[in-house]
Design a protein around this motif. Structure first.
Motif, PDB file in Angstrom:
ATOM      1  N   UNK A 109      50.747  47.130  52.813  1.00  0.00           N
ATOM      2  CA  UNK A 109      49.318  46.825  52.747  1.00  0.00           C
ATOM      3  C   UNK A 109      49.028  45.502  53.458  1.00  0.00           C
ATOM      4  N   UNK A 110      47.813  45.368  53.951  1.00  0.00           N
ATOM      5  CA  UNK A 110      47.400  44.193  54.720  1.00  0.00           C
ATOM      6  C   UNK A 110      46.894  43.092  53.773  1.00  0.00           C
ATOM      7  N   UNK A 111      47.578  41.951  53.700  1.00  0.00           N
ATOM      8  CA  UNK A 111      47.152  40.883  52.788  1.00  0.00           C
ATOM      9  C   UNK A 111      45.815  40.252  53.166  1.00  0.00           C
ATOM     10  N   UNK A 112      45.349  40.510  54.398  1.00  0.00           N
ATOM     11  CA  UNK A 112      44.055  39.966  54.810  1.00  0.00           C
ATOM     12  C   UNK A 112      42.885  40.816  54.324  1.00  0.00           C
ATOM     13  N   UNK A 113      43.166  42.055  53.927  1.00  0.00           N
ATOM     14  CA  UNK A 113      42.084  42.923  53.448  1.00  0.00           C
ATOM     15  C   UNK A 113      42.254  43.337  51.990  1.00  0.00           C
ATOM     16  N   UNK A 114      43.467  43.248  51.472  1.00  0.00           N
ATOM     17  CA  UNK A 114      43.696  43.619  50.070  1.00  0.00           C
ATOM     18  C   UNK A 114      43.146  42.526  49.158  1.00  0.00           C
ATOM     19  N   UNK A 115      42.470  42.959  48.110  1.00  0.00           N
ATOM     20  CA  UNK A 115      41.833  42.025  47.187  1.00  0.00           C
ATOM     21  C   UNK A 115      42.646  41.875  45.901  1.00  0.00           C
ATOM     22  N   UNK A 116      42.539  40.696  45.324  1.00  0.00           N
ATOM     23  CA  UNK A 116      43.207  40.401  44.059  1.00  0.00           C
ATOM     24  C   UNK A 116      42.832  41.438  43.009  1.00  0.00           C
ATOM     25  N   UNK A 117      41.573  41.852  42.968  1.00  0.00           N
ATOM     26  CA  UNK A 117      41.099  42.797  41.956  1.00  0.00           C
ATOM     27  C   UNK A 117      41.925  44.077  41.912  1.00  0.00           C
ATOM     28  N   UNK A 118      42.510  44.445  43.043  1.00  0.00           N
ATOM     29  CA  UNK A 118      43.267  45.691  43.115  1.00  0.00           C
ATOM     30  C   UNK A 118      44.746  45.525  42.800  1.00  0.00           C
ATOM     31  N   UNK A 119      45.179  44.302  42.524  1.00  0.00           N
ATOM     32  CA  UNK A 119      46.609  44.054  42.332  1.00  0.00           C
ATOM     33  C   UNK A 119      46.941  43.207  41.109  1.00  0.00           C
ATOM     34  N   UNK A 120      45.955  42.738  40.390  1.00  0.00           N
ATOM     35  CA  UNK A 120      46.218  41.859  39.264  1.00  0.00           C
ATOM     36  C   UNK A 120      46.590  42.640  38.013  1.00  0.00           C
ATOM     37  N   UNK A 121      47.120  41.923  37.053  1.00  0.00           N
ATOM     38  CA  UNK A 121      47.415  42.478  35.738  1.00  0.00           C
ATOM     39  C   UNK A 121      46.274  42.059  34.813  1.00  0.00           C
ATOM     40  N   UNK A 122      45.492  43.040  34.387  1.00  0.00           N
ATOM     41  CA  UNK A 122      44.371  42.731  33.491  1.00  0.00           C
ATOM     42  C   UNK A 122      44.802  42.714  32.033  1.00  0.00           C
ATOM     43  N   UNK A 123      45.877  43.418  31.715  1.00  0.00           N
ATOM     44  CA  UNK A 123      46.333  43.416  30.321  1.00  0.00           C
ATOM     45  C   UNK A 123      47.391  42.326  30.126  1.00  0.00           C
ATOM     46  N   UNK A 124      47.048  41.150  30.593  1.00  0.00           N
ATOM     47  CA  UNK A 124      47.954  40.006  30.494  1.00  0.00           C
ATOM     48  C   UNK A 124      48.215  39.663  29.032  1.00  0.00           C
ATOM     49  N   UNK A 125      49.359  39.041  28.807  1.00  0.00           N
ATOM     50  CA  UNK A 125      49.728  38.602  27.464  1.00  0.00           C
ATOM     51  C   UNK A 125      49.419  37.111  27.367  1.00  0.00           C
ATOM     52  N   UNK A 126      48.827  36.723  26.262  1.00  0.00           N
ATOM     53  CA  UNK A 126      48.424  35.339  26.055  1.00  0.00           C
ATOM     54  C   UNK A 126      49.306  34.681  25.001  1.00  0.00           C
ATOM     55  N   UNK A 127      49.458  33.383  25.122  1.00  0.00           N
ATOM     56  CA  UNK A 127      50.178  32.590  24.133  1.00  0.00           C
ATOM     57  C   UNK A 127      49.253  31.508  23.612  1.00  0.00           C
ATOM     58  N   UNK A 128      49.511  31.070  22.404  1.00  0.00           N
ATOM     59  CA  UNK A 128      48.787  29.934  21.834  1.00  0.00           C
ATOM     60  C   UNK A 128      49.607  28.673  22.073  1.00  0.00           C
TER      61      UNK A 128
END
Length: 169
Positions: A98-117
């Protein structure tokens, strides 16, 4: 060079199952009195690279390189909470052609990230990362992102705290 920290005892393929890791290298091996009391807030980086979902992968990779970090928190006002994009996400995309100049973060991020306190123990954070097969935790206090903790941060704390590794030639 071989020694107590040799990776020869680990399976060839990752992720290592937590049961195998605990059986082979118990956490008590690395524990020291002050390490037991170290919390996520002691090891996290409070300076978090934050990007938007519409950034290109190249733009984010450049920012990550400039800041010498392996992950960025993704702030999307339309999402339930922050996501995360890591160097592995970018590598997976680019390595897949894939082309990093056209690929967007929205299509590759992890939305179900794990959080810590911030008051989690470093042991709990490390086990959470091992259990989940990831290397970064977003640290939140209430609804606020207050830091990011990486496996490297945990190792740095434990090493600075007296954990040693005897190497022999």
């Amino acid at each position: 060079m071989t020694g107590a920290c040799s990776r020869a005892h680990l399976p060839e393929r990752y992720p290592v199952r937590k049961q195998e890791l605990r059986a082979r290298v118990p956490l008590e091996t690395f524990a020291s009195k002050s390490q037991e009391t170290m919390n996520v807030r002691d090891g996290m980086s409070p300076n978090v690279l934050t990007v938007g979902p519409q950034h290109t992968l190249r733009a984010v990779a450049g920012q990550m390189m400039d800041r010498r970090v392996g992950a960025a928190v993704v702030a999307d006002p339309d999402a339930a909470g922050p996501g995360i994009i890591t160097e592995r996400d970018i590598l997976r995309s680019v390595g897949g052609g894939e082309d990093p100049d056209t690929e967007l973060v929205a299509d590759h991020l992890t939305m179900d990230a794990v959080y810590a306190a911030p008051d989690w123990s470093l042991d709990r954070a490390a086990l959470t990362m091992v259990d989940g097969g990831f290397r970064h935790l977003i640290v939140v206090d209430g609804a606020d992102v207050v830091g990011i903790l990486s496996v490297r941060d945990v190792v740095r704390c434990w090493t600075a705290d007296g954990a040693t590794c005897e190497l022999t030639e």
